[in-house]
Design a protein around this motif. Structure first.
Motif, short mmCIF file in Angstrom:
data_model
loop_
_atom_site.label_atom_id
_atom_site.label_comp_id
_atom_site.label_asym_id
_atom_site.label_seq_id
_atom_site.Cartn_x
_atom_site.Cartn_y
_atom_site.Cartn_z
N HIS A 130 -42.09 10.83 -7.30
CA HIS A 130 -41.01 9.97 -7.80
C HIS A 130 -40.97 8.60 -7.14
O HIS A 130 -39.99 7.86 -7.28
N CYS A 347 -32.92 11.74 -6.32
CA CYS A 347 -33.36 10.34 -6.39
C CYS A 347 -33.26 9.80 -7.81
O CYS A 347 -33.43 8.61 -8.03
N CYS A 407 -32.35 15.92 -0.56
CA CYS A 407 -32.88 16.34 -1.87
C CYS A 407 -32.13 17.56 -2.40
O CYS A 407 -31.93 17.72 -3.60
N CYS A 410 -32.23 19.68 -5.88
CA CYS A 410 -33.24 19.13 -6.78
C CYS A 410 -34.49 20.01 -6.74
O CYS A 410 -35.13 20.22 -7.77
N LEU A 411 -34.84 20.50 -5.55
CA LEU A 411 -35.98 21.41 -5.49
C LEU A 411 -35.74 22.63 -4.61
O LEU A 411 -36.63 23.47 -4.46
N ASN A 429 -34.50 15.71 -11.94
CA ASN A 429 -35.55 15.27 -12.86
C ASN A 429 -36.49 16.36 -13.36
O ASN A 429 -37.35 16.10 -14.18
S1 SF4 Z 1 -37.13 16.57 -4.21
FE1 SF4 Z 1 -35.91 15.67 -5.83
S2 SF4 Z 1 -34.58 14.21 -4.81
FE2 SF4 Z 1 -36.21 14.72 -3.39
S3 SF4 Z 1 -37.73 13.12 -3.71
FE3 SF4 Z 1 -38.32 14.87 -4.99
S4 SF4 Z 1 -37.38 14.47 -6.95
FE4 SF4 Z 1 -36.39 13.12 -5.48
#
Ligand code: SF4
Lengths: 473, 197
Positions: A130, A347, A407, A410-411, A429
């Motif tokens: 990203h 992000c 984060c 998000c993951l 995302n």
């Molecule tokens: S884990 Fe999610 S928030 Fe973190 S950098 Fe990757 S896409 Fe962005």
């Protein structure tokens, strides 16, 4: 012949060109985080190599960091080891690091721009896909693998294969309630997850020019979900205004020289793109995903599609598998899909504007029974700004959980995860199988849709809120 | 990096498109700080299903993965390449790879071969009908061969040369030190620095 924005930035960074070889490109900014760097530092150590340009390198902790009890030792020993490894490596090699607890800590792609380190015309890399986010400033920014992280640490350059150029022109006015997130989700569904493969995308047109820097970052962020190498937006007054006065923005004479250069960073009139896509902003509406890749999306007002409606056999098979995993049946209105969790952050949509937009929707309302809403600011600075504006209170009063920056879900590398079978509306995302926790089901949405969904308990837009609360009253 | 010249082995037909990096190696495996030990994480979620192709006894020891389009989409995690290599794969064939994944694979000596979808279908049929069928991936002649199939593939000369010789990119680049220094000398002063001096 004229050149595109991407070609201009590329040309300005060629260290060495030889026919039949990839160009060697200079890298202006290298962002580091804990997940993709340990093996790269190991490589340097093994070969006795230093970091070539410590003054173009910066690290932060984001993927593993907890969003609760950040003053206590991290419970998961493996996460803790990874953060400790980053701290040790940064100390040993002399890399500037913003660790958990630091005021500049946060998701790496939120931190770079807010420090003013991301500027037009730069090359920016990070061991994270990203990194395309930074293209919102007119920088050529892309994600790299760990071998390349090591390469940049050692040489501040990268040999890179040439790219193709794609223009995505969005003209007209976005309807009220339609955001940058809806726009990029629509684009990905239109061109497909492989549609941008090999391309650097330039987003242009009157609808793009009207967007704030935050919204532009949301769009460039998800270029990778369309398979693109990078996404870019030409810098303009909005960009300069965002940068002026930031910590690392040029000052005095340097500022004037920089702005003069930045103003040259636009695609020439007579430049030719390899591919062009045109989108009418006025035709867009809130957009959500129903499947397990970001190209499986539809307008919120639509129904879950029938796999048989896909002409391409591999699309059809992918849709079948996706519906099975998502436990959805074809024909169900997307608005009827109930969720357990709402995640506001990442992000893509963890910046101050995103928090403001969501807070405006939940203000004076309550998160639905049985739904948990997690609000995770993209960085400590974003969190502090939100607190100053009282947004944290709005979220807490509505029954949402106000968390520390990172984060997070998000993951789900930290404890913030979906349980198997749980369903989320998420402003992040990726809706891949298991992305937010094993067996978890993800619908990608905008901050506004996330907030309305939290209140109603099913996928919804703020417009539904007034309609449904009218009934309740 | 390990050199790659030619490889012959049995195949795993993976009839899925968009095998993303979260499927290839889930995020919780990314906490490891080494380049090895990722084999058990490869396709971890899918392997829970006993009928998943990788679980079939006749696929044990296979070294060529034949996958659907858009293999390796998603994150930049090089761990995806390490997991495939740790498991024993030497080459992956697909009609389309995500860019970052492909870059990572070639830097580690895992050969990613792009073939038309029809050829991928032929290879699927062949190895599904006969799990002992072998596929040869020949980088010298840029050709994939199997019973009744000969398919040329493209790979640019430079990448091929580096793979054939197992060359390390960093050493090659450091050979251009003079060019790098010359470039640095003319960088404008307004470019940002992370350290205040
Ligand atoms: S884990 Fe999610 S928030 Fe973190 S950098 Fe990757 S896409 Fe962005």
């Amino acid at each position: 012949m004229g050149r595109t924005l991407a070609e201009k930035v590329w040309d300005d960074h060629v260290v060495r060109h030889a026919d039949g070889e990839p160009d060697l490109l200079y890298i202006d900014l290298h962002l580091i985080h804990e997940v993709t760097s340990p093996q790269a530092f190991d490589g340097l150590r093994m070969n006795g190599r230093p970091v070539r340009r410590l003054d173009l390198t910066i690290a932060t902790e984001d993927h593993n960091t907890p969003t609760l009890d950040i003053d206590k030792p991290i419970a998961d020993p493996v996460s803790r080891t990874q953060l400790e490894t980053l701290r040790k490596n940064c100390a040993e090699f002399g890399v500037r690091l913003h660790p958990l607890g630091d005021v500049e800590q946060g998701v790496v792609h939120v931190v770079g721009p807010q420090l003013g380190l991301t500027q037009p015309g730069m090359t920016v890399v990070c061991g994270d896909s990203h990194t395309s986010t930074h293209g919102a400033f007119g920088a050529l920014a892309f994600g790299i693998g760990t071998s390349q992280v090591e390469h940049v640490l050692a040489t501040q350059t990268l040999p890179l294969a040439p790219f193709k150029t794609m223009a995505i022109t969005v003209d007209g006015e976005l309807p009220a309630g339609v955001t940058a997130k809806d726009l990029i989700l629509t684009i990905i569904t239109k061109i497909g997850t492989g549609g941008g493969q090999g391309y650097v995308i330039e987003y242009r047109g009157s609808a793009i020019e009207k967007l704030s820097m935050e919204a532009r970052m949301t769009i460039c962020n998800m270029s990778i979900e369309a398979g693109a190498r990078a996404g870019m937006i030409a810098p303009d007054q909005t960009t300069f205004d965002y940068l002026e006065g930031r910590d690392h923005a040029p000052k005095g004479e340097d500022w004037d020289a920089a702005v003069a250069y930045w103003k040259t960073l636009k695609t020439d009139e007579d430049a030719v793109f390899d591919t062009e896509v045109v989108i009418d902003a006025a035709a867009l509406s809130p957009f959500v995903t129903w499947g397990t890749n970001p190209g499986q999306g539809a307008p919120l007002s639509a129904i879950v599609p029938d796999p048989a409606s896909f002409a391409d056999p591999s699309d059809r098979m992918a849709a079948e598998k996706a519906l099975e995993y998502m436990a959805l049946s074809a024909g169900t209105p997307l608005r009827e899909v109930k969720v357990d969790t709402v995640f506001l952050g990442s992000c893509t949509n963890g910046r101050i504007e995103d928090l403001r937009a969501a807070a405006a929707v939940v203000e004076g309302r309550q998160v639905a029974d049985g739904v948990r809403m997690l609000v995770v600011p993209g960085s400590v600075r974003v969190a502090l700004q939100a607190v100053e504006e009282g947004l944290d209170k709005v979220f807490k009063a509505a029954g949402a959980e106000w968390r520390h920056a990172g984060c997070s879900m998000c993951l789900g590398m930290n404890p913030d995860q979906l349980a198997p079978g749980e369903r989320s509306a998420s402003t992040s995302n990726r809706n891949f199988e298991g992305r937010q926790g094993k067996g978890g089901r993800t619908h990608l949405v905008s901050p506004q849709v996330a907030a309305a969904t939290a209140v109603l308990g099913h996928l919804a837009s703020p417009a539904d809120l007034t309609a449904e609360s009218g009934l309740e009253a | 990096m390990e050199a790659f010249t030619t490889h012959t082995g049995r195949a795993v037909p993976l009839r899925r498109s968009n095998a993303d990096t979260d499927q290839i190696i889930p995020a919780h495996w990314l906490k490891k700080v080494t380049r090895n030990g990722f084999e058990d994480g490869l396709f971890e979620a899918w392997r829970k299903d006993p009928s998943f192709v990788l679980n079939q006894p006749e696929r044990k020891g296979a070294t060529v993965l034949v996958a659907g389009p858009d293999f390796g989409t998603g994150s930049s995690r090089e761990h995806a390449v390490w997991a495939l290599q740790n498991y024993g794969f030497k080459a992956v064939i697909s009609s389309r790879f995500a860019d970052i994944f492909r870059g990572n694979s070639l830097k580690n000596g895992l050969l990613t071969v792009i073939l038309p979808q029809e050829t991928v279908e032929q290879l699927w049929k062949l190895t599904e009908a006969d799990p002992t069928a072998e596929i040869t991936v020949d980088l010298e002649s840029r050709e994939v061969r199997a019973a009744g199939i000969t398919a040329p593939f493209e790979l640019d000369d430079n990448a091929r040369w580096r793979l054939l010789n197992g060359l390390d990119d960093i050493s090659l680049t450091l050979g251009n030190e003079a060019d790098i220094s010359a470039y640095e000398a003319k960088r404008p002063s307004f470019k940002p620095r992370t350290l205040h001096v």
